[in-house]
Scaffold this motif. Structure first.
Motif, PDB file in Angstrom:
ATOM      1  N   GLN A   1      -3.695   6.761  -2.925  1.00 34.78           N
ATOM      2  CA  GLN A   1      -3.769   7.181  -1.530  1.00 34.78           C
ATOM      3  C   GLN A   1      -4.223   5.997  -0.696  1.00 34.78           C
ATOM      4  N   MET A   2      -3.458   5.730   0.363  1.00 37.58           N
ATOM      5  CA  MET A   2      -3.731   4.584   1.216  1.00 37.58           C
ATOM      6  C   MET A   2      -3.944   5.064   2.641  1.00 37.58           C
ATOM      7  N   THR A   3      -5.061   4.669   3.225  1.00 38.20           N
ATOM      8  CA  THR A   3      -5.311   4.919   4.640  1.00 38.20           C
ATOM      9  C   THR A   3      -4.900   3.654   5.372  1.00 38.20           C
ATOM     10  N   VAL A   4      -3.981   3.795   6.326  1.00 34.96           N
ATOM     11  CA  VAL A   4      -3.401   2.652   7.035  1.00 34.96           C
ATOM     12  C   VAL A   4      -3.354   2.937   8.529  1.00 34.96           C
ATOM     13  N   SER A   5      -3.240   1.891   9.323  1.00 36.21           N
ATOM     14  CA  SER A   5      -3.032   2.063  10.763  1.00 36.21           C
ATOM     15  C   SER A   5      -1.626   2.584  11.014  1.00 36.21           C
ATOM     16  N   ARG A   6      -1.487   3.383  12.046  1.00 30.61           N
ATOM     17  CA  ARG A   6      -0.197   3.965  12.399  1.00 30.61           C
ATOM     18  C   ARG A   6       0.638   2.905  13.156  1.00 30.61           C
ATOM     19  N   THR A   7       1.123   1.915  12.394  1.00 28.74           N
ATOM     20  CA  THR A   7       1.885   0.816  13.003  1.00 28.74           C
ATOM     21  C   THR A   7       3.157   0.475  12.237  1.00 28.74           C
ATOM     22  N   ARG A   8       3.401   1.120  11.101  1.00 30.44           N
ATOM     23  CA  ARG A   8       4.536   0.750  10.255  1.00 30.44           C
ATOM     24  C   ARG A   8       5.726   1.672  10.478  1.00 30.44           C
ATOM     25  N   THR A   9       6.911   1.097  10.299  1.00 29.10           N
ATOM     26  CA  THR A   9       8.147   1.865  10.445  1.00 29.10           C
ATOM     27  C   THR A   9       8.429   2.647   9.171  1.00 29.10           C
ATOM     28  N   GLN A  10       9.361   3.578   9.275  1.00 30.33           N
ATOM     29  CA  GLN A  10       9.789   4.336   8.105  1.00 30.33           C
ATOM     30  C   GLN A  10      10.378   3.404   7.049  1.00 30.33           C
ATOM     31  N   GLU A  11      11.103   2.381   7.474  1.00 33.20           N
ATOM     32  CA  GLU A  11      11.691   1.419   6.533  1.00 33.20           C
ATOM     33  C   GLU A  11      10.605   0.653   5.791  1.00 33.20           C
ATOM     34  N   GLN A  12       9.547   0.256   6.492  1.00 32.17           N
ATOM     35  CA  GLN A  12       8.445  -0.447   5.838  1.00 32.17           C
ATOM     36  C   GLN A  12       7.753   0.444   4.813  1.00 32.17           C
ATOM     37  N   LYS A  13       7.598   1.710   5.141  1.00 28.98           N
ATOM     38  CA  LYS A  13       6.957   2.645   4.207  1.00 28.98           C
ATOM     39  C   LYS A  13       7.808   2.804   2.949  1.00 28.98           C
ATOM     40  N   LYS A  14       9.107   2.971   3.117  1.00 28.10           N
ATOM     41  CA  LYS A  14       9.988   3.087   1.959  1.00 28.10           C
ATOM     42  C   LYS A  14       9.954   1.817   1.113  1.00 28.10           C
TER      43      LYS A  14
ATOM     44  N   MET B   1      -5.499  -4.061   6.486  1.00 33.03           N
ATOM     45  CA  MET B   1      -6.615  -3.183   6.641  1.00 33.03           C
ATOM     46  C   MET B   1      -6.506  -1.880   5.869  1.00 33.03           C
ATOM     47  N   PRO B   2      -5.528  -1.720   5.031  1.00 29.34           N
ATOM     48  CA  PRO B   2      -5.484  -0.473   4.277  1.00 29.34           C
ATOM     49  C   PRO B   2      -6.723  -0.286   3.402  1.00 29.34           C
ATOM     50  N   VAL B   3      -7.113   0.964   3.259  1.00 29.04           N
ATOM     51  CA  VAL B   3      -8.108   1.348   2.267  1.00 29.04           C
ATOM     52  C   VAL B   3      -7.329   2.110   1.204  1.00 29.04           C
ATOM     53  N   THR B   4      -7.424   1.650  -0.020  1.00 26.14           N
ATOM     54  CA  THR B   4      -6.633   2.219  -1.102  1.00 26.14           C
ATOM     55  C   THR B   4      -7.532   2.832  -2.154  1.00 26.14           C
ATOM     56  N   ARG B   5      -7.210   4.058  -2.521  1.00 27.73           N
ATOM     57  CA  ARG B   5      -7.914   4.757  -3.586  1.00 27.73           C
ATOM     58  C   ARG B   5      -6.914   5.066  -4.695  1.00 27.73           C
ATOM     59  N   ILE B   6      -7.300   4.730  -5.910  1.00 22.12           N
ATOM     60  CA  ILE B   6      -6.448   4.933  -7.074  1.00 22.12           C
ATOM     61  C   ILE B   6      -7.202   5.831  -8.049  1.00 22.12           C
ATOM     62  N   ALA B   7      -6.584   6.922  -8.426  1.00 20.87           N
ATOM     63  CA  ALA B   7      -7.180   7.825  -9.414  1.00 20.87           C
ATOM     64  C   ALA B   7      -6.299   7.841 -10.653  1.00 20.87           C
TER      65      ALA B   7
ATOM     66  N   ASN C   1       0.541   8.385  -1.475  1.00 24.53           N
ATOM     67  CA  ASN C   1       0.336   9.150  -0.244  1.00 24.53           C
ATOM     68  C   ASN C   1      -0.263   8.229   0.804  1.00 24.53           C
ATOM     69  N   LEU C   2       0.391   8.151   1.973  1.00 28.33           N
ATOM     70  CA  LEU C   2      -0.143   7.371   3.089  1.00 28.33           C
ATOM     71  C   LEU C   2      -0.831   8.306   4.066  1.00 28.33           C
ATOM     72  N   VAL C   3      -2.008   7.906   4.527  1.00 30.41           N
ATOM     73  CA  VAL C   3      -2.722   8.604   5.590  1.00 30.41           C
ATOM     74  C   VAL C   3      -2.783   7.627   6.756  1.00 30.41           C
TER      75      VAL C   3
ATOM     76  N   ASP D   1      -7.636  -9.138   2.693  1.00 29.53           N
ATOM     77  CA  ASP D   1      -7.756  -7.779   3.230  1.00 29.53           C
ATOM     78  C   ASP D   1      -7.610  -6.828   2.049  1.00 29.53           C
ATOM     79  N   ARG D   2      -8.650  -6.816   1.221  1.00 24.88           N
ATOM     80  CA  ARG D   2      -8.629  -6.048  -0.028  1.00 24.88           C
ATOM     81  C   ARG D   2      -9.787  -5.062  -0.016  1.00 24.88           C
ATOM     82  N   PHE D   3      -9.447  -3.800   0.191  1.00 30.84           N
ATOM     83  CA  PHE D   3     -10.441  -2.731   0.188  1.00 30.84           C
ATOM     84  C   PHE D   3      -9.885  -1.609  -0.678  1.00 30.84           C
TER      85      PHE D   3
END
Length: 126
Positions: A70-83, A1-7, A107-109, A38-40
């Motif tokens: 910049q990716m808007t994601v649900s607050r469900t991932r661990t620090q290890e997953q983010k890295k 479900m991430p929404v990803t913006r690329i500039a 940048n994750l939001v 799940d491509r947005f």
């Protein structure tokens, strides 16, 4: 479900832009368990005067090929997953379409699940 913006700066080919989106999606799929389809994503191109970035902020030398992801994601991932996501995106983009790791800014939001509606005015995740 991430929404990803690329500039990025204007001037890249359609193949280059498609590779950016495809590789970022594959990195999310493998590290964040993002499902198929799940491509947005939105990609915006900018002139030099509408995309500013610190060319040497934190001692990282950036070029005109700088990407702001910049990716808007649900607050469900661990620090290890983010890295793992940051590494996977950077490694994949280095291979295709050939972006220098120094030019990849991510940048994750994080938002709660109730902040999503995928259509029909419903909160599908609540």
């Amino acid at each position: 479900m991430p929404v990803t913006r690329i500039a990025l700066r204007k001037g890249k080919t359609a193949d280059y832009k498609q590779a950016l989106m495809a590789e970022i999606y594959e990195a999310m799929h493998e590290t964040f368990d993002v499902p198929e389809d799940d491509r947005f994503m939105a990609l915006s191109e900018h002139d030099e005067d509408t995309l500013w970035f610190g060319r040497s902020y934190l001692g990282i030398e950036r070029s005109d090929d700088f990407l702001l992801i910049q990716m808007t994601v649900s607050r469900t991932r661990t620090q290890e997953q983010k890295k793992a996501l940051y590494r996977a995106i950077t490694e994949r983009l280095a291979r295709s379409p050939g972006v220098r790791p120094e030019d990849v800014f991510i940048n994750l939001v994080e938002v709660e699940k109730e902040n999503w509606s995928f259509g029909r005015g419903e909160a599908q995740l609540v």
